[in-house]
Design a protein around this motif. Structure first.
Motif, PDB file in Angstrom:
ATOM      1  N   TYR A 235       0.862  -1.186   0.000  1.00  0.00           N
ATOM      2  CA  TYR A 235       0.000   0.000   0.000  1.00  0.00           C
ATOM      3  C   TYR A 235       0.895   1.232   0.000  1.00  0.00           C
ATOM      4  O   TYR A 235       1.735   1.412   0.897  1.00  0.00           O
ATOM      5  CB  TYR A 235      -0.900  -0.034   1.240  1.00  0.00           C
ATOM      6  CG  TYR A 235      -1.876   1.113   1.363  1.00  0.00           C
ATOM      7  CD1 TYR A 235      -2.903   1.291   0.439  1.00  0.00           C
ATOM      8  CD2 TYR A 235      -1.783   2.019   2.429  1.00  0.00           C
ATOM      9  CE1 TYR A 235      -3.813   2.338   0.569  1.00  0.00           C
ATOM     10  CE2 TYR A 235      -2.686   3.065   2.569  1.00  0.00           C
ATOM     11  CZ  TYR A 235      -3.693   3.227   1.634  1.00  0.00           C
ATOM     12  OH  TYR A 235      -4.586   4.256   1.760  1.00  0.00           O
ATOM     13  N   ALA A 236       0.710   2.093  -1.007  1.00  0.00           N
ATOM     14  CA  ALA A 236       1.626   3.222  -1.196  1.00  0.00           C
ATOM     15  C   ALA A 236       1.625   4.186  -0.017  1.00  0.00           C
ATOM     16  O   ALA A 236       2.682   4.701   0.371  1.00  0.00           O
ATOM     17  CB  ALA A 236       1.263   3.964  -2.484  1.00  0.00           C
ATOM     18  N   ASN A 237       0.449   4.431   0.575  1.00  0.00           N
ATOM     19  CA  ASN A 237       0.357   5.416   1.653  1.00  0.00           C
ATOM     20  C   ASN A 237       0.653   4.795   3.022  1.00  0.00           C
ATOM     21  O   ASN A 237      -0.052   5.035   3.996  1.00  0.00           O
ATOM     22  CB  ASN A 237      -1.027   6.069   1.669  1.00  0.00           C
ATOM     23  CG  ASN A 237      -1.182   7.113   0.585  1.00  0.00           C
ATOM     24  OD1 ASN A 237      -0.188   7.547  -0.006  1.00  0.00           O
ATOM     25  ND2 ASN A 237      -2.403   7.513   0.290  1.00  0.00           N
ATOM     26  N   THR A 238       1.699   3.998   3.070  1.00  0.00           N
ATOM     27  CA  THR A 238       2.125   3.368   4.326  1.00  0.00           C
ATOM     28  C   THR A 238       3.265   4.154   4.947  1.00  0.00           C
ATOM     29  O   THR A 238       4.201   4.569   4.258  1.00  0.00           O
ATOM     30  CB  THR A 238       2.575   1.914   4.086  1.00  0.00           C
ATOM     31  OG1 THR A 238       1.472   1.143   3.611  1.00  0.00           O
ATOM     32  CG2 THR A 238       3.097   1.290   5.370  1.00  0.00           C
ATOM     33  N   ILE A 260       9.018   7.208   5.822  1.00  0.00           N
ATOM     34  CA  ILE A 260       8.010   7.895   5.003  1.00  0.00           C
ATOM     35  C   ILE A 260       8.444   7.737   3.549  1.00  0.00           C
ATOM     36  O   ILE A 260       9.317   8.458   3.063  1.00  0.00           O
ATOM     37  CB  ILE A 260       7.887   9.378   5.392  1.00  0.00           C
ATOM     38  CG1 ILE A 260       7.548   9.502   6.878  1.00  0.00           C
ATOM     39  CG2 ILE A 260       6.823  10.071   4.541  1.00  0.00           C
ATOM     40  CD1 ILE A 260       7.795  10.861   7.455  1.00  0.00           C
ATOM     41  N   PRO A 261       7.867   6.765   2.844  1.00  0.00           N
ATOM     42  CA  PRO A 261       8.307   6.487   1.465  1.00  0.00           C
ATOM     43  C   PRO A 261       7.967   7.630   0.515  1.00  0.00           C
ATOM     44  O   PRO A 261       6.987   8.366   0.719  1.00  0.00           O
ATOM     45  CB  PRO A 261       7.517   5.218   1.095  1.00  0.00           C
ATOM     46  CG  PRO A 261       7.025   4.646   2.383  1.00  0.00           C
ATOM     47  CD  PRO A 261       6.842   5.820   3.298  1.00  0.00           C
ATOM     48  N   ASP A 262       8.741   7.753  -0.558  1.00  0.00           N
ATOM     49  CA  ASP A 262       8.437   8.749  -1.582  1.00  0.00           C
ATOM     50  C   ASP A 262       7.077   8.499  -2.209  1.00  0.00           C
ATOM     51  O   ASP A 262       6.411   9.444  -2.669  1.00  0.00           O
ATOM     52  CB  ASP A 262       9.506   8.708  -2.685  1.00  0.00           C
ATOM     53  CG  ASP A 262      10.851   9.231  -2.210  1.00  0.00           C
ATOM     54  OD1 ASP A 262      10.882  10.015  -1.234  1.00  0.00           O
ATOM     55  OD2 ASP A 262      11.879   8.856  -2.813  1.00  0.00           O
ATOM     56  N   GLU A 263       6.649   7.215  -2.227  1.00  0.00           N
ATOM     57  CA  GLU A 263       5.381   6.855  -2.862  1.00  0.00           C
ATOM     58  C   GLU A 263       4.169   7.354  -2.089  1.00  0.00           C
ATOM     59  O   GLU A 263       3.060   7.444  -2.642  1.00  0.00           O
ATOM     60  CB  GLU A 263       5.281   5.334  -3.027  1.00  0.00           C
ATOM     61  CG  GLU A 263       6.281   4.718  -3.982  1.00  0.00           C
ATOM     62  CD  GLU A 263       7.682   4.578  -3.419  1.00  0.00           C
ATOM     63  OE1 GLU A 263       8.601   4.269  -4.196  1.00  0.00           O
ATOM     64  OE2 GLU A 263       7.868   4.783  -2.185  1.00  0.00           O
ATOM     65  N   GLU A 268       6.766  14.659   0.486  1.00  0.00           N
ATOM     66  CA  GLU A 268       7.753  15.718   0.745  1.00  0.00           C
ATOM     67  C   GLU A 268       7.285  16.621   1.878  1.00  0.00           C
ATOM     68  O   GLU A 268       8.059  16.955   2.786  1.00  0.00           O
ATOM     69  CB  GLU A 268       7.992  16.520  -0.527  1.00  0.00           C
ATOM     70  CG  GLU A 268       9.176  17.478  -0.418  1.00  0.00           C
ATOM     71  CD  GLU A 268       9.522  18.132  -1.752  1.00  0.00           C
ATOM     72  OE1 GLU A 268      10.085  19.235  -1.725  1.00  0.00           O
ATOM     73  OE2 GLU A 268       9.205  17.532  -2.803  1.00  0.00           O
ATOM     74  N   ASN A 269       6.017  16.997   1.850  1.00  0.00           N
ATOM     75  CA  ASN A 269       5.489  17.848   2.919  1.00  0.00           C
ATOM     76  C   ASN A 269       5.385  17.090   4.239  1.00  0.00           C
ATOM     77  O   ASN A 269       5.603  17.681   5.307  1.00  0.00           O
ATOM     78  CB  ASN A 269       4.116  18.403   2.527  1.00  0.00           C
ATOM     79  CG  ASN A 269       4.215  19.592   1.589  1.00  0.00           C
ATOM     80  OD1 ASN A 269       5.204  20.321   1.599  1.00  0.00           O
ATOM     81  ND2 ASN A 269       3.206  19.770   0.757  1.00  0.00           N
TER      82      ASN A 269
END
Length: 395
Positions: A235-238, A260-263, A268-269
């Protein structure tokens, strides 16, 4: 006068800590060897020798002014974060860089930092009962609302149908803890995949970003070859929160990290917000000496064979006495069904035999009790005859 919010928190202070303090009181009366304290998840296995060696080496080699000063970034030393990222990439096939890692004051500090970064007042954070009771306080710290998914007492895997129903437009985050405290259950890969599918579907439905926060202090404590899925792969928002408290037996040193993955959406924020939250919550940066120590010990692990022997002995001993408990796959807890509906009554009965247990209602799962088996093997062996006497009361 203290604040209204703190009045509530003081009134509902941790049952785990209360039991631990009761253990100290009873030890003063009966002797520590005659008190069987299963209340606190405080590792009994010493840290690997490499930790002590690393402390000495770092103190001898590092410039003391730099070592004991503030880090240039609130996220921690650049070389430490790069080493953590590289270690994760080697283990899990990820592609993290130093920018994706923020060193934290343990897993608890990390959870507070990420919740501070993400939550607006009234935002909902979901979790699956039974869960570590401090989640409620952490969410409340930032005026969020904790939403519980009721426990599945058959196998303690999450109830995904109820989970799906309870997600709303206000759902900002979901906290999962696997291996789980208090059950020792590892959420299966199938469970994680289905959870990810639900979250993707709900994000599209509401047009929102929902972050999956994986609280992982027990990741390295898994038995019988059980694999613990690494959630960023599903899941990208992990966002991952990790602690060395259990894996290196360093709970008092308060050292861990966030990934905090780039995905992740708006990564960035979020990374910038996490750095600011680390500062304004008063942590400033994670303990500097311990950052350097864990960098030197990334390949080290606590000897979990000690916990495994305790697990087998206590689980089989209680089962033979007629108690009901799912066998834990990880962590160092047994979650035992109370022989009476009111598990607090059972905890009180256990105290007559100097056995200290934590009621399941502390984890939003009444009718059960938690036993932390990160104690000496002798404590378990000597406690079993007392459990036999306790069991006789309920036959």
């Amino acid at each position: 006068m203290i604040s209204k919010k703190m009045e509530n928190m003081v009134a509902n202070s941790s049952a785990i800590r209360a039991m631990f303090e009761e253990g100290n009181r009873l030890a003063g009366i009966y002797g520590a060897e005659n008190v069987f304290d299963f209340s606190l998840g405080n590792p009994n296995v010493p840290a690997p020798k490499a930790v002590k060696d690393a402390i000495i080496e770092v103190l001898n080699e590092e410039n003391p002014v730099v070592l004991h000063g503030y880090t240039n970034s609130n996220a921690g030393y650049e070389d430490v974060r790069a080493a953590v990222a590289q270690s994760l990439n080697e283990r899990f096939g990820t592609k993290f860089a130093s920018r994706n890692i923020t060193m934290t004051v343990g897993a608890a500090g990390g959870l507070n930092v990420i919740l501070k970064a993400l939550l607006n007042p009234g935002d909902e954070v979901m979790t699956f009962a039974p869960y570590f009771g401090e989640y409620r306080s952490y969410v409340n710290n930032y005026d969020g609302v904790l939403v519980e998914v009721s426990p599945n007492t058959e196998d303690f895997q999450p109830k995904l149908d109820e989970f799906k129903e309870k997600i709303t437009a206000k759902t900002r985050a979901v906290i999962v803890n696997t291996p789980n405290n208090p059950t020792g259950v590892v959420y299966s890969e199938d469970t994680i995949k289905k959870m990810a599918e639900i979250l993707e579907e709900k994000q599209k439905e509401f047009g929102t970003d929902i972050y999956l926060i994986s609280d992982e202090p027990y990741r390295e404590l898994a038995y019988d070859g059980v694999e613990v899925p690494y959630l960023t792969k599903y899941y990208a928002n992990t966002i991952v929160g990790y602690s060395y408290s259990k894996s290196l037996s360093l709970p008092g040193e308060r050292i861990g990290y966030l990934v905090i993955p780039d995905e992740a959406a708006d990564s960035e924020n979020i990374i910038s917000a996490v750095n600011v939250a680390t500062r304004i919550l008063g942590f400033v940066n994670a303990p500097t000496l311990q950052q350097k120590v864990v960098k030197a010990c990334l390949r080290e692990k606590t000897d979990i064979s000690y916990y495994d022997r305790n697990r087998e002995t206590l689980y089989n001993g209680l089962k033979d006495l007629g108690f009901t408990c799912i066998k834990p796959e990880g962590a160092f807890y047994l979650f035992v069904k109370s022989p009476v509906e009111d598990e607090k009554e059972f905890c009180q009965a256990a105290k007559k035999y100097n056995i200290l247990l934590v009621p399941g209602s502390s984890f939003a799962c009444p009718g059960y009790v938690r036993l932390a088996y990160c104690v000496s093997y002798e404590t378990i062996v000597n406690a079993l005859p007392k459990f036999k006497e306790l069991a006789a009361e309920y036959r």
